[in-house]
Scaffold this active site. Structure first.
Site, PDB file in Angstrom:
ATOM      1  N   ASP A   1      -7.844   3.583   9.206  1.00 44.72           N
ATOM      2  CA  ASP A   1      -9.176   3.593   8.599  1.00 44.72           C
ATOM      3  C   ASP A   1      -9.412   2.366   7.718  1.00 44.72           C
ATOM      4  O   ASP A   1     -10.560   1.962   7.536  1.00 44.72           O
ATOM      5  CB  ASP A   1      -9.360   4.856   7.755  1.00 44.72           C
ATOM      6  CG  ASP A   1      -9.624   6.089   8.609  1.00 44.72           C
ATOM      7  OD1 ASP A   1      -9.924   5.923   9.801  1.00 44.72           O
ATOM      8  OD2 ASP A   1      -9.517   7.209   8.089  1.00 44.72           O
TER       9      ASP A   1
ATOM     10  N   HIS B   1       0.812  -1.212   0.000  1.00 46.57           N
ATOM     11  CA  HIS B   1       0.000   0.000   0.000  1.00 46.57           C
ATOM     12  C   HIS B   1       0.847   1.265   0.000  1.00 46.57           C
ATOM     13  O   HIS B   1       0.361   2.346   0.316  1.00 46.57           O
ATOM     14  CB  HIS B   1      -0.944   0.015   1.208  1.00 46.57           C
ATOM     15  CG  HIS B   1      -2.373   0.252   0.827  1.00 46.57           C
ATOM     16  ND1 HIS B   1      -3.024   1.434   1.050  1.00 46.57           N
ATOM     17  CD2 HIS B   1      -3.265  -0.540   0.209  1.00 46.57           C
ATOM     18  CE1 HIS B   1      -4.264   1.364   0.607  1.00 46.57           C
ATOM     19  NE2 HIS B   1      -4.443   0.178   0.098  1.00 46.57           N
TER      20      HIS B   1
ATOM     21  N   GLU C   1     -12.746  12.357  13.763  1.00 46.81           N
ATOM     22  CA  GLU C   1     -12.105  12.664  12.480  1.00 46.81           C
ATOM     23  C   GLU C   1     -12.896  13.781  11.820  1.00 46.81           C
ATOM     24  O   GLU C   1     -13.864  14.296  12.366  1.00 46.81           O
ATOM     25  CB  GLU C   1     -12.029  11.431  11.560  1.00 46.81           C
ATOM     26  CG  GLU C   1     -10.894  10.484  11.886  1.00 46.81           C
ATOM     27  CD  GLU C   1     -10.558   9.533  10.751  1.00 46.81           C
ATOM     28  OE1 GLU C   1     -11.021   9.755   9.610  1.00 46.81           O
ATOM     29  OE2 GLU C   1      -9.824   8.552  10.992  1.00 46.81           O
TER      30      GLU C   1
END
Length: 522
Positions: free
Chosen positions: A152, A90, A268
């Site tokens: 997340d 990633h 958030e």
């Protein structure tokens, strides 16, 4: 041509490239893969923004000992070769690459590494470094437990997020993931397998926490657990005024020391600069039965801000008490009164929310595209200046992805780790998580979005915003030295001690390998 002949041919090529003399066909046949598909799969990453240099081979380890043997071989061979650990790949700019070396495929390894082991009495779980957080969650939920701090997106490896820090909306209260690790097993750049913790080999422990893979490969991590909630009250409210938005966020994270009944569990936020919420995986919260009409909200600019908060609850929770706790907290905030959106979901569904959006984007061909992401830590003192210059300035009204913004408390971060953050008590993550669409509008091309990223970085430098990059990417050691600032001497000392030949994580481009002739990408 037989597969075995191809393998032996590839071994000879690797030997010729990097001077391997200690690998035998029997050892390699079990551990290393020279399959073209394998090599190609680890030569790409999520970012798809750069030209990548393929490795000579891929290791599929079944144990930490496999990793240690490989790194020891690289360390002791006359010429040396690069070794990089890879989880789900990633990274954005090829940080997990090992040009002409070996990539250790830690996640989804065909070697069948150790399974997670949960201690429900001591409240921790031991997991393989390549284990995905979604699988860690599944293992711990069997005992009614869950890790305290998350990212997340759960389809990332434990070793990968720990090597960066690991942050989400719980970080204001629980700290980043690296603040919730009891112990790790690490293979250093010398091929030594070392167990370390705060009170055992502490220098190596702190080095690998947020160490970008520079000091060792994490093969096991002991993660702190807590009783798992069953459900989540998930709330979003809108703001047209940035100062009101940040005031409320900072107030909410200041409650981190209060009892759970007097604070939210997750804080958030995100910025809305689009005309709508198209191509934004955050938009899945707003359904046809729960719509949002941006144009109907009064604002003195084309920018709105969304605060996202949650309250965890359990089977034994009293609904009336939960309602009262939420109402009492919301009364102290300054959002647009008509903009409250709320839903109740299972805890697992909330944690895994991005994956469900990922599946939708994959079905539309909008996931496997270039991702010119930019993640910044911005000091509290300059966040308003950043808003004016970037959200209301550089960015247009087509963002092609979410822009997250939320504050964290610095006292939840251990300064001994390798991570660098702004030198203020409160700092913000600003994450521009955008996707480039080459066949779409000009404003959404990779070139346009990458240029906007450069403009943002230049603006921050010229205006002395005082940012630090999260998931940093630099191409020269001088830039890395500036990034680490006062920590650079410590980083250099740790590198010399734990990876003296600069074997590990060469894709980060922090330290030039000692075997430059074999590293064409440098």
């Amino acid at each position: 041509m037989s597969p075995k002949f191809l393998m032996l041919s590839a071994i000879c090529r690797l030997i010729a490239t990097v001077g391997l003399t200690l690998i035998t066909p029997n050892e390699t046949e079990v551990q290393l893969s020279f399959n073209r598909t394998d090599i190609q799969s680890v030569s790409l990453d999520f970012g798809k923004t750069t030209v990548h240099s393929p490795p000579a081979a891929v290791l599929h380890p079944s144990s930490a000992a496999d990793v240690a043997r490989l790194v020891k071989l690289a360390y002791e061979s006359p010429q040396g070769f690069a070794v990089s650990a890879r989880g789900r790949g990633h990274s954005i700019n090829g940080q997990s690459q090992a040009a002409n070396g070996v990539v250790v495929q830690m996640s989804g390894s065909r070697g069948r590494p150790p399974l997670a082991v949960v201690s429900d009495k001591l409240m921790y779980v031991d997991v393989w470094g390549g284990e995905l957080w979604i699988d860690v969650l599944k293992s711990t939920l069997r005992y009614g437990l869950a890790p305290k701090s998350w990212t997340d997106y759960l389809y990332l490896s434990v070793g990968g997020t720990i090597s960066n820090a690991g942050i989400s909306g719980q970080a204001f209260n629980q700290g980043p993931q690296i603040s919730n690790v009891h112990e790790v097993d690490v293979v250093t750049g010398k091929g030594e397998l070392v167990t370390c913790a705060e009170d055992k080999n502490s220098e190596l422990f702190h080095a690998v926490m947020g160490g970008l893979g520079q000091f060792g490969i994490i093969t096991r991590a002991r993660i702190a657990l807590e009783p798992s909630p069953q459900r989540v009250r998930w709330i979003r409210v809108l703001y047209s005024n940035f100062s009101g938005f940040t005031h409320d966020q900072e107030y909410l994270i200041s409650l981190h020391g209060q009892p759970s009944s007097q604070k939210f569990d997750y804080v958030e936020g995100f910025v809305i600069v689009d005309e709508g919420l198209i191509n934004n995986w955050r938009s899945s919260f707003f359904s046809p039965s729960n719509p949002i009409n941006i144009s109907s909200v009064s604002s003195d600019s084309n920018v709105l801000y969304c605060l996202e908060i949650t309250k965890n609850y359990y089977h034994h929770s009293i609904p009336e008490s939960l309602d009262q706790e939420v109402e009492a907290l919301l009364k102290k905030l300054h959002y647009i009164p008509t903009s409250v959106f709320t839903t109740d979901v299972p805890y697992v569904d909330f944690l895994d929310r991005v994956h469900r959006a990922e599946l939708k984007l994959r079905s539309k061909g909008l996931w496997d595209v270039p991702h010119p992401w930019l993640n910044l830590f911005v000091p509290k003192s300059t966040i308003a200046q950043f808003d004016k210059g970037v959200f209301k300035g550089i960015l247009g009204n087509k963002t092609s992805g979410p822009i997250l913004i939320y504050p964290m408390n610095k006292n939840k971060w251990d300064e001994e780790t390798s991570v660098v953050t702004p030198d203020e008590d409160v700092f913000y993550l600003v994450a521009l998580l955008r996707s480039a669409l080459q066949d779409g509008e000009e404003a959404l091309t990779l070139e346009r979005l990458s240029d906007e990223n450069r403009q943002i970085l230049n603006f921050c430098k010229e205006q002395k915003i005082g940012i630090k990059q999260y998931l940093p990417h630099y191409t020269t050691q001088e830039e890395w030295m500036d990034h680490y600032g006062e920590k650079w001497p410590k980083i250099s000392k740790r590198k010399l001690e734990f990876d003296p030949r600069h074997i590990l994580a060469t894709g980060q481009r922090i330290f030039e390998p000692s075997f430059t002739s074999a590293m064409k990408s440098w």
